[in-house]
Design a protein around this motif. Structure first.
Motif, mmCIF file in Angstrom:
data_model
loop_
_atom_site.group_PDB
_atom_site.id
_atom_site.type_symbol
_atom_site.label_atom_id
_atom_site.label_comp_id
_atom_site.label_asym_id
_atom_site.label_seq_id
_atom_site.Cartn_x
_atom_site.Cartn_y
_atom_site.Cartn_z
ATOM 1 N N LEU A 14 -12.764 4.690 -1.644
ATOM 2 C CA LEU A 14 -13.121 6.059 -0.706
ATOM 3 C C LEU A 14 -12.182 7.177 -1.118
ATOM 4 N N ALA A 15 -12.898 8.417 -1.545
ATOM 5 C CA ALA A 15 -12.221 9.625 -1.594
ATOM 6 C C ALA A 15 -12.410 10.464 -0.680
ATOM 7 N N PRO A 16 -11.700 11.529 -0.342
ATOM 8 C CA PRO A 16 -10.404 11.828 -1.364
ATOM 9 C C PRO A 16 -9.242 10.998 -1.126
ATOM 10 N N LEU A 17 -8.491 11.116 -1.861
ATOM 11 C CA LEU A 17 -7.064 10.263 -1.631
ATOM 12 C C LEU A 17 -6.083 10.930 -0.953
ATOM 13 N N PRO A 18 -5.694 10.480 0.332
ATOM 14 C CA PRO A 18 -4.798 10.925 1.037
ATOM 15 C C PRO A 18 -3.580 11.484 0.268
ATOM 16 N N ARG A 19 -2.944 12.839 0.671
ATOM 17 C CA ARG A 19 -1.731 12.941 -0.036
ATOM 18 C C ARG A 19 -0.443 12.097 0.235
ATOM 19 N N PRO A 20 0.025 11.387 -0.710
ATOM 20 C CA PRO A 20 1.067 10.491 -0.540
ATOM 21 C C PRO A 20 2.536 11.124 -0.070
ATOM 22 N N ARG A 21 3.082 10.564 0.735
ATOM 23 C CA ARG A 21 4.669 10.848 0.995
ATOM 24 C C ARG A 21 5.361 10.302 -0.446
ATOM 25 N N LEU A 22 6.354 10.864 -0.876
ATOM 26 C CA LEU A 22 7.196 10.255 -2.004
ATOM 27 C C LEU A 22 7.496 8.871 -1.838
ATOM 28 N N HIS A 23 7.859 8.542 -0.794
ATOM 29 C CA HIS A 23 8.468 7.166 -0.481
ATOM 30 C C HIS A 23 7.374 6.314 -0.656
ATOM 31 N N GLU A 24 6.210 6.596 -0.381
ATOM 32 C CA GLU A 24 5.026 5.727 -0.492
ATOM 33 C C GLU A 24 4.516 5.327 -1.916
ATOM 34 N N LEU A 25 5.128 6.039 -2.896
ATOM 35 C CA LEU A 25 4.707 5.772 -4.257
ATOM 36 C C LEU A 25 5.754 4.928 -4.965
ATOM 37 N N ALA A 26 6.636 4.283 -4.201
ATOM 38 C CA ALA A 26 7.383 3.337 -4.977
ATOM 39 C C ALA A 26 6.513 2.019 -5.518
ATOM 40 N N GLY A 27 7.073 1.561 -6.614
ATOM 41 C CA GLY A 27 6.359 0.435 -7.221
ATOM 42 C C GLY A 27 4.977 0.484 -7.704
ATOM 43 N N LYS A 28 4.024 -0.371 -7.641
ATOM 44 C CA LYS A 28 2.761 -0.254 -8.118
ATOM 45 C C LYS A 28 1.965 0.970 -7.658
ATOM 46 N N ARG A 29 2.225 1.420 -6.680
ATOM 47 C CA ARG A 29 1.364 2.460 -6.042
ATOM 48 C C ARG A 29 1.600 3.734 -7.153
ATOM 49 N N SER A 60 -33.383 0.615 6.718
ATOM 50 C CA SER A 60 -33.065 -0.127 8.356
ATOM 51 C C SER A 60 -33.024 -1.570 8.039
ATOM 52 N N PRO A 61 -31.920 -1.948 7.405
ATOM 53 C CA PRO A 61 -31.578 -3.360 7.212
ATOM 54 C C PRO A 61 -31.210 -4.126 8.341
ATOM 55 N N ASP A 62 -31.377 -5.478 8.578
ATOM 56 C CA ASP A 62 -30.982 -6.032 9.706
ATOM 57 C C ASP A 62 -29.411 -6.217 9.649
ATOM 58 N N HIS A 63 -28.907 -5.987 8.687
ATOM 59 C CA HIS A 63 -27.213 -6.365 8.521
ATOM 60 C C HIS A 63 -26.949 -5.706 7.294
ATOM 61 N N ILE A 64 -25.513 -5.442 7.347
ATOM 62 C CA ILE A 64 -25.105 -4.828 6.013
ATOM 63 C C ILE A 64 -23.890 -5.704 5.662
ATOM 64 N N ALA A 65 -23.651 -5.905 4.504
ATOM 65 C CA ALA A 65 -22.314 -6.929 4.126
ATOM 66 C C ALA A 65 -21.667 -5.987 3.107
ATOM 67 N N ILE A 66 -20.140 -5.852 3.195
ATOM 68 C CA ILE A 66 -19.393 -4.768 2.329
ATOM 69 C C ILE A 66 -18.296 -5.826 1.923
ATOM 70 N N THR A 67 -18.205 -5.984 0.445
ATOM 71 C CA THR A 67 -17.307 -7.054 -0.309
ATOM 72 C C THR A 67 -16.007 -6.506 -0.840
ATOM 73 N N GLY A 68 -15.355 -5.576 0.033
ATOM 74 C CA GLY A 68 -13.970 -5.133 -0.230
ATOM 75 C C GLY A 68 -13.629 -3.695 -0.998
ATOM 76 N N ASP A 69 -12.528 -3.537 -1.227
ATOM 77 C CA ASP A 69 -12.151 -2.333 -1.980
ATOM 78 C C ASP A 69 -12.802 -1.159 -1.477
ATOM 79 N N LEU A 70 -12.361 -0.954 -0.073
ATOM 80 C CA LEU A 70 -12.737 0.199 0.681
ATOM 81 C C LEU A 70 -11.690 1.502 0.098
ATOM 82 N N ILE A 71 -10.403 1.166 -0.177
ATOM 83 C CA ILE A 71 -9.452 2.190 -0.320
ATOM 84 C C ILE A 71 -8.908 1.858 -1.675
ATOM 85 N N ASN A 72 -7.952 2.586 -2.118
ATOM 86 C CA ASN A 72 -7.428 2.443 -3.539
ATOM 87 C C ASN A 72 -5.926 1.981 -3.579
ATOM 88 N N LEU A 73 -5.105 2.789 -2.777
ATOM 89 C CA LEU A 73 -3.604 2.265 -3.052
ATOM 90 C C LEU A 73 -2.890 1.773 -1.966
#
Length: 301
Positions: A14-29, A60-73
């Motif tokens: 999902l976009a847009p990516l929220p503006r990250p705080r500096l400390h949230e960008l450590a490591g893999k992020r 109008s499906p009877d059910h909806i399945a979502i198999t992950g990666d809603l977000i990014n970081l």
């Protein structure tokens, strides 16, 4: 018997990516953030995801399945944003979710994942109970079995893992529903076979051994961002495993534009019938001009 319709989408990133705080960008992020700013923001677009969801609702499906990666970081604000999006798709009773590797991009807190918990609880879970995988939901003639392959990984890795505890619980769960006549659908983010070692499900062999012993009628996954049909051995014959492109993607390189699957499932005499319809954007059309349309129709079972 009236057909039960199950819609399947995955990897909306999902976009847009929220503006990250500096400390949230450590490591893999930090690597992921650079990746997003360089090119991924051009590929994953919220208007495309919204158009796809609107088309699903028209069916109008009877059910909806979502198999992950809603977000990014896995930023804290992304979980809140994704919760609002989930509510726009449907209620927790009508939508079932399993997480993807980007939802566990780094180690996250239970407070963050609890925002989606109602969409990942089994039928027997108490209100406010902590998340537990695998889970089981019964919807009409379907038994939905959700597992989590989402684990934090090192930079440049996107592997998944169930782990021995989840595999043991899955074995027990299959034994408990041995006499369940429902059509069984296994939901997982990672495909059960992958040519790319950095994207594979590391304990796929153990899961495939379970599927060989216990009946599963359909496997749904995401992760690879492509149309995919693979067949695996089950106790009563071959089992189809179906992948789907990212629900927010424009066509790029070898990856197709956004699409979703629509399964029509009926019981005929002593056998199940399952038809797959693929709806999405034609790869050659820009989202501003193209409409979601039927791309393919396949008889699976």
């Amino acid at each position: 018997m009236t057909a039960f319709t199950l819609a399947h989408l995955s990897d909306p990133h999902l976009a847009p990516l929220p503006r990250p705080r500096l400390h949230e960008l450590a490591g893999k992020r930090m690597l992921g953030y650079v990746n997003w700013k360089r090119y991924r923001y051009k590929i994953h677009r919220r208007d495309i995801a919204d158009a796809l969801v609107a088309d699903i609702k028209m069916r109008s499906p009877d059910h909806i399945a979502i198999t992950g990666d809603l977000i990014n970081l896995a930023l804290p604000d992304e979980f809140t944003q994704a919760r609002a999006w989930l509510e726009s798709v449907g209620t927790p009773a009508d939508v079932t979710l399993v997480p993807g590797n980007h939802d566990a991009y780094v180690r996250v807190t239970s407070k963050q994942t609890s925002q989606w918990a109602e969409y990942m609880h089994g039928d027997s879970a108490r209100a406010g109970a902590p998340l537990s995988f695998p889970f089981l939901r019964r919807r009409g003639p379907l038994t939905l079995i959700g597992v989590s392959s989402a684990v934090p990984t090192a930079p440049f890795m996107a592997t998944g893992r169930l782990g021995p505890n989840q595999l043991d619980m899955l074995e027990q769960g299959f034994s408990q529903i041995a006499d369940d006549p429902n059509f069984r659908v296994l939901l997982i983010h990672h495909p059960l076979s992958s040519k790319a070692s950095y994207k594979r499900l590391t304990d796929a062999d153990a899961l495939l051994a379970l599927i060989k012993r216990h009946r599963v009628d359909l496997i749904l996954h995401g992760h690879d961002h492509i149309h995919s049909t693979m067949w695996f051995e089950g106790p009563n014959g071959r089992v189809p495993a179906i992948g789907v492109p990212s629900a927010s993607a424009t066509a790029y390189l070898q990856y197709p534009a956004a699409a979703y699957n629509l399964f029509s499932i009926t019981r005929e005499d002593d056998a199940w019938r399952c038809e797959q319809r693929v709806r999405g954007f034609a790869d050659g059309g820009a989202a501003e001009r193209a409409e979601v349309t039927e791309l393919q129709r396949i008889q699976l079972i």
